[in-house]
Write a protein that holds these residues in place. Structure first.
Motif, PDB file in Angstrom:
ATOM      1  N   PRO A  40       0.921  -1.114  -0.191  1.00 48.17           N
ATOM      2  CA  PRO A  40      -0.125  -0.055   0.034  1.00 48.17           C
ATOM      3  C   PRO A  40       0.737   1.053   0.007  1.00 48.17           C
ATOM      4  CG  PRO A  40      -0.095  -1.007   2.438  1.00 48.17           C
ATOM      5  CD  PRO A  40       0.662  -2.068   1.403  1.00 48.17           C
ATOM      6  N   GLN A  41       2.132   1.331   0.395  1.00 49.74           N
ATOM      7  CA  GLN A  41       2.897   2.298   0.484  1.00 49.74           C
ATOM      8  C   GLN A  41       3.114   3.114  -0.792  1.00 49.74           C
ATOM      9  OE1 GLN A  41       6.396   2.583   2.922  1.00 49.74           O
ATOM     10  NE2 GLN A  41       6.438   4.673   2.973  1.00 49.74           N
ATOM     11  N   ALA A  42       3.713   2.111  -1.465  1.00 51.67           N
ATOM     12  CA  ALA A  42       4.218   2.616  -2.905  1.00 51.67           C
ATOM     13  C   ALA A  42       3.018   2.695  -3.746  1.00 51.67           C
ATOM     14  CB  ALA A  42       5.288   1.944  -3.466  1.00 51.67           C
ATOM     15  N   ASP A  87      -1.539  11.150  -9.923  1.00 41.90           N
ATOM     16  CA  ASP A  87      -2.392  10.388  -9.351  1.00 41.90           C
ATOM     17  C   ASP A  87      -1.864   9.256  -8.587  1.00 41.90           C
ATOM     18  OD1 ASP A  87      -4.246  11.737 -10.732  1.00 41.90           O
ATOM     19  OD2 ASP A  87      -4.642  10.024 -12.165  1.00 41.90           O
ATOM     20  N   GLY A  88      -0.758   8.975  -8.352  1.00 42.87           N
ATOM     21  CA  GLY A  88       0.072   7.968  -7.608  1.00 42.87           C
ATOM     22  C   GLY A  88      -0.045   8.803  -6.020  1.00 42.87           C
ATOM     23  N   PRO A 112       8.050  14.948  -4.815  1.00 47.40           N
ATOM     24  CA  PRO A 112       8.807  13.705  -4.657  1.00 47.40           C
ATOM     25  C   PRO A 112       8.414  12.502  -4.095  1.00 47.40           C
ATOM     26  CG  PRO A 112      10.250  15.918  -4.511  1.00 47.40           C
ATOM     27  CD  PRO A 112       8.732  16.157  -4.469  1.00 47.40           C
ATOM     28  N   ALA A 113       8.620  11.269  -4.648  1.00 47.37           N
ATOM     29  CA  ALA A 113       8.220  10.112  -3.652  1.00 47.37           C
ATOM     30  C   ALA A 113       8.348  10.316  -2.095  1.00 47.37           C
ATOM     31  CB  ALA A 113       8.946   8.846  -4.250  1.00 47.37           C
ATOM     32  N   ASN A 114       7.265   9.743  -1.660  1.00 48.70           N
ATOM     33  CA  ASN A 114       7.245   9.778  -0.260  1.00 48.70           C
ATOM     34  C   ASN A 114       7.764   8.407   0.346  1.00 48.70           C
ATOM     35  OD1 ASN A 114       6.704  10.199   2.494  1.00 48.70           O
ATOM     36  ND2 ASN A 114       4.706   9.725   2.453  1.00 48.70           N
ATOM     37  N   CYS A 147      -1.666   0.442 -10.860  1.00 45.32           N
ATOM     38  CA  CYS A 147      -1.657   0.762 -12.125  1.00 45.32           C
ATOM     39  C   CYS A 147      -0.958   0.077 -13.148  1.00 45.32           C
ATOM     40  CB  CYS A 147      -1.021   2.202 -12.129  1.00 45.32           C
ATOM     41  SG  CYS A 147      -1.912   3.460 -11.407  1.00 45.32           S
ATOM     42  N   HIS A 148       0.068  -0.675 -12.544  1.00 46.65           N
ATOM     43  CA  HIS A 148       0.942  -1.520 -13.604  1.00 46.65           C
ATOM     44  C   HIS A 148       0.912  -2.916 -13.464  1.00 46.65           C
ATOM     45  CE1 HIS A 148       3.306   2.187 -14.637  1.00 46.65           C
ATOM     46  NE2 HIS A 148       3.620   2.296 -13.307  1.00 46.65           N
ATOM     47  N   THR A 149       1.169  -3.740 -14.595  1.00 47.58           N
ATOM     48  CA  THR A 149       0.962  -5.066 -14.606  1.00 47.58           C
ATOM     49  C   THR A 149       2.413  -5.595 -14.679  1.00 47.58           C
ATOM     50  OG1 THR A 149      -1.318  -5.287 -15.760  1.00 47.58           O
ATOM     51  CG2 THR A 149       0.646  -6.838 -16.140  1.00 47.58           C
ATOM     52  N   ILE A 150       2.552  -6.636 -14.047  1.00 40.63           N
ATOM     53  CA  ILE A 150       3.981  -7.439 -14.190  1.00 40.63           C
ATOM     54  C   ILE A 150       3.614  -9.148 -14.445  1.00 40.63           C
ATOM     55  CG2 ILE A 150       5.883  -8.416 -13.008  1.00 40.63           C
ATOM     56  CD1 ILE A 150       6.220  -5.546 -12.036  1.00 40.63           C
TER      57      ILE A 150
END
Ligand code: CUA
Length: 353
Positions: free
Chosen positions: A250-252, A325-326, A334-336, A257-260
């Motif tokens: 949940p944090q990142a 949106d992230g 910048p990323a938290n 949104c992304h498939t792997i």
């Protein structure tokens, strides 16, 4: 200002420019260039004829020194009117014949998918390109790899607004319209990397919506297909495992949104499929280059690009949907995440070869 305009003009006309339409490397772009040449030369002849006529009339009928008042006025001349209607009609027909032929040549693929031609579904998104190879089971982003000398059929679509698919050296632009599938075909006669660009204004990051067409020999292409069709490997290294946990946690929240392929939890459809992101020569819709001078993938460049991109995507590609949106970017910040967490994410993505 004038000097700047001149420099832009001269640079814009250099034939070695990567997006030059005058240096064509495929039959579709070639036929379009030929059509341009026909229209250009006919246009030039018409232009010269009209200018000569204008100059002639201006001199021949200018006001004489001893002339009083207006010169004699004439109205109606059937001969002249018929001449200047018939000649342009013939010129337009001369242009229409090769024009219509080129349109149909470019529209009808010489080898459609039903006859064994390769099919790629290209879709435009704000602000990147997705490429799906339905027969090969491959999904990639911003990098369309094709075998040299083969007919490639493209189904073009959009998931949001109108985009336009354009690889100047291979084919003219065709719009990608939501709810309406356009088709085109192209073929590359040389191996190498070709620049593509969205050619329809589609919002704030339109200018940064780029892609590459990478043209390979058949054996290299088949090798690439085999690698891309495989599922992502299970992470083993502890740092990579930590990155995988973060990716789906949940944090990142990357997996929203992304498939792997191969990961049960990473099934997001908003952003690019990242199953083999570490094999891509560019990141962020073609604006970050991961290659060395000879065009091969450079691991350390890729690594530092991934780090910069994850850390602050807004700085690299302003307006992008991920930083907007992230949740981890909190509206373009910048990323938290701390340095170790970013290192873990980078290690995980680097393992997705
Ligand atoms: Cu997509 Cu401009």
């Amino acid at each position: 200002m004038l000097f700047g305009a001149l420099v832009a003009l001269v640079l814009g006309c250099t034939p070695s420019h990567p997006q030059s339409t005058f240096d064509t490397l495929g039959p579709v772009a070639k036929s379009q260039l030929n059509l341009f040449a026909i229209i250009f030369w006919i246009g030039l002849v018409v232009f010269i004829a009209v200018e000569v006529g204008v100059v002639f009339v201006a001199i021949r009928f200018r006001k004489k020194k001893d002339q009083e008042g207006e010169p004699p006025q004439t109205h109606g001349n059937n001969k002249m009117e018929i001449t200047w209607t018939v000649i342009p009609a013939i010129v337009l027909m001369l242009i229409a014949i090769p024009g219509t032929m080129t349109i149909f040549d470019n529209l009808v693929s010489p080898q459609p998918p039903e006859e064994g031609g390769m099919l790629i579904e290209a879709s435009g998104r704000q602000w990147w390109f997705e490429f799906v190879y339905p027969e090969l089971g491959i999904t990639t982003a911003n990098e369309m790899r094709i075998p040299v000398g083969e007919v490639i059929n493209l189904d073009l679509e959009s998931r949001d607004v109108i985009h336009s698919f354009w690889v100047p050296k291979l084919a003219g632009k065709v719009d990608m319209v939501p709810g309406n599938e356009n088709k085109m075909w192209l073929q590359a006669n040389e191996t190498g990397e070709f620049f593509g660009q969205c050619a329809e204004f589609c919002g704030v990051a339109h200018a940064n919506m780029r892609f590459r067409v990478i043209v390979m020999n058949r054996p290299d292409f088949d090798l690439w297909v085999a690698e891309q069709a495989a599922e992502a490997l299970e992470p083993v290294d502890p740092l990579v495992q930590a990155g995988a946990e973060l990716f789906t946690g949940p944090q990142a929240g990357c997996s929203a949104c992304h498939t792997i392929q191969g990961s049960r939890r990473a099934r997001g459809k908003v952003g690019p499929d990242l199953t083999h992101v570490a094999s891509r020569l560019h990141l962020a819709a073609g604006i970050m280059n991961n290659t060395d001078d000879s065009g091969n993938l450079n691991e350390s460049t890729l690594q530092s690009n991934l780090r910069s991109w994850i850390t602050d995507p807004e700085k690299i590609k302003p307006g992008n949907i991920m930083s907007r949106d992230g949740a981890v970017y909190n509206g373009g910040q910048p990323a938290n995440l701390n340095e170790e967490q970013i290192s873990a994410l980078v290690a995980y993505l680097m393992a997705l070869k």
